[in-house]
Scaffold this motif. Structure first.
Motif, PDB file in Angstrom:
ATOM      1  N   UNK A   1       7.141  35.537 -56.599  1.00 23.24           N
ATOM      2  CA  UNK A   1       6.359  34.371 -56.977  1.00 23.24           C
ATOM      3  C   UNK A   1       6.421  33.395 -55.812  1.00 23.24           C
ATOM      4  N   UNK A   2       5.277  32.851 -55.438  1.00 17.03           N
ATOM      5  CA  UNK A   2       5.177  32.006 -54.249  1.00 17.03           C
ATOM      6  C   UNK A   2       4.606  30.652 -54.635  1.00 17.03           C
ATOM      7  N   UNK A   3       5.400  29.594 -54.449  1.00 16.38           N
ATOM      8  CA  UNK A   3       4.981  28.238 -54.773  1.00 16.38           C
ATOM      9  C   UNK A   3       4.370  27.578 -53.537  1.00 16.38           C
ATOM     10  N   UNK A   4       3.066  27.350 -53.578  1.00 12.22           N
ATOM     11  CA  UNK A   4       2.362  26.663 -52.497  1.00 12.22           C
ATOM     12  C   UNK A   4       2.613  25.163 -52.594  1.00 12.22           C
ATOM     13  N   UNK A   5       2.138  24.432 -51.587  1.00 14.04           N
ATOM     14  CA  UNK A   5       2.357  22.996 -51.575  1.00 14.04           C
ATOM     15  C   UNK A   5       1.098  22.167 -51.592  1.00 14.04           C
ATOM     16  N   UNK A   6       1.199  21.005 -50.958  1.00 16.70           N
ATOM     17  CA  UNK A   6       0.268  19.917 -51.169  1.00 16.70           C
ATOM     18  C   UNK A   6       1.018  18.914 -52.040  1.00 16.70           C
ATOM     19  N   UNK A   7       0.830  17.626 -51.803  1.00 14.89           N
ATOM     20  CA  UNK A   7       1.620  16.629 -52.525  1.00 14.89           C
ATOM     21  C   UNK A   7       1.463  16.705 -54.044  1.00 14.89           C
TER      22      UNK A   7
END
Length: 230
Positions: free
Chosen positions: A97-103
């Motif tokens: 599982x891969x958690x992407x970002x951006x505020x």
């Protein structure tokens, strides 16, 4: 072959403001570019399902590889418009599982119990938990079956307080990822601001900032190549 579950935000604005935020496009697209080259498929999920906004600032950092992914019909339909809800996901289908970002993720990742359960289930099934930049917010409150924070004692990284200052968002974020990780007894590591840096501790792989996406993907792919059951 098992897939990777890519987690994206539904948040469109910084809380209490009209300033736009959302998914940092490259943090999804660059990762996809790497795993697709190895024949690995993905699914997309967000806390609410459905629409995923793009942080407009991320559009300043588009190269041809990102554009190629961005224009794919599958990414547009499944990664930006019709992402799955956590309740629609079977964790047994995924190797990571891969958690992407951006505020935006700082508001809808940390306290989402469904995402935490999915991540823990994948991890307990010998899978991997990955994040980059602000995506570390998705790891902060995952607890193991004994009730301890999963990141406690682990070497991890994410967007630093220095990078938050340089981004001009010190007064707009609800907390600092670096501080929150340290409060949970994680061994927070960092390198020079806005330089690629990723590290692996067991089956947790994290990247410091938006320039670390491919480094995260490559560390994961090294694990895939050595994993006989994948």
């Amino acid at each position: 072959m098992k897939k990777v579950l890519v987690v994206e935000t539904n948040i469109q604005k910084y809380a209490g403001t009209n300033e736009a935020t959302g998914l940092w496009l490259g943090e999804s697209a660059e990762f996809l570019d790497e795993v697709y080259q190895q024949g690995i498929d993905v699914d997309f999920v967000s806390p609410l399902g459905g629409f995923v906004p793009l942080d407009p600032r991320s559009m300043k950092y588009i190269d041809q590889a990102i554009m190629n992914i961005y224009l794919e019909e599958n990414f547009i339909q499944n990664g930006l418009i019709h992402t799955k809800k956590p309740s629609e996901i079977n964790p047994n289908d995924y190797h990571a599982i891969y958690f992407t970002g951006g505020h935006g993720v700082m508001w809808d990742f940390p306290d989402n119990k469904e995402l935490q359960e999915l991540a823990l289930a994948i991890y307990e099934n010998n899978g991997y938990i990955l994040s980059v930049c602000h995506g570390i917010a998705g790891l902060l409150n995952i607890k193991d079956r004994e009730g301890s924070f999963l990141i406690s004692g682990k070497k991890i990284t994410g967007f630093t307080k220095t990078e938050e200052f340089l981004a001009g968002k010190m007064n707009k974020v609800p907390f600092f990822n670096q501080t929150a990780a340290e409060e949970r007894n994680a061994q927070f590591k960092k390198r020079r601001f806005y330089k690629a840096f990723a590290l692996k501790d067991g089956r947790i792989i994290t990247g410091q900032n938006p320039f670390s996406v491919r480094a995260v993907a490559k560390l994961y792919l090294e694990e895939v190549q050595s994993c006989k059951q994948f």
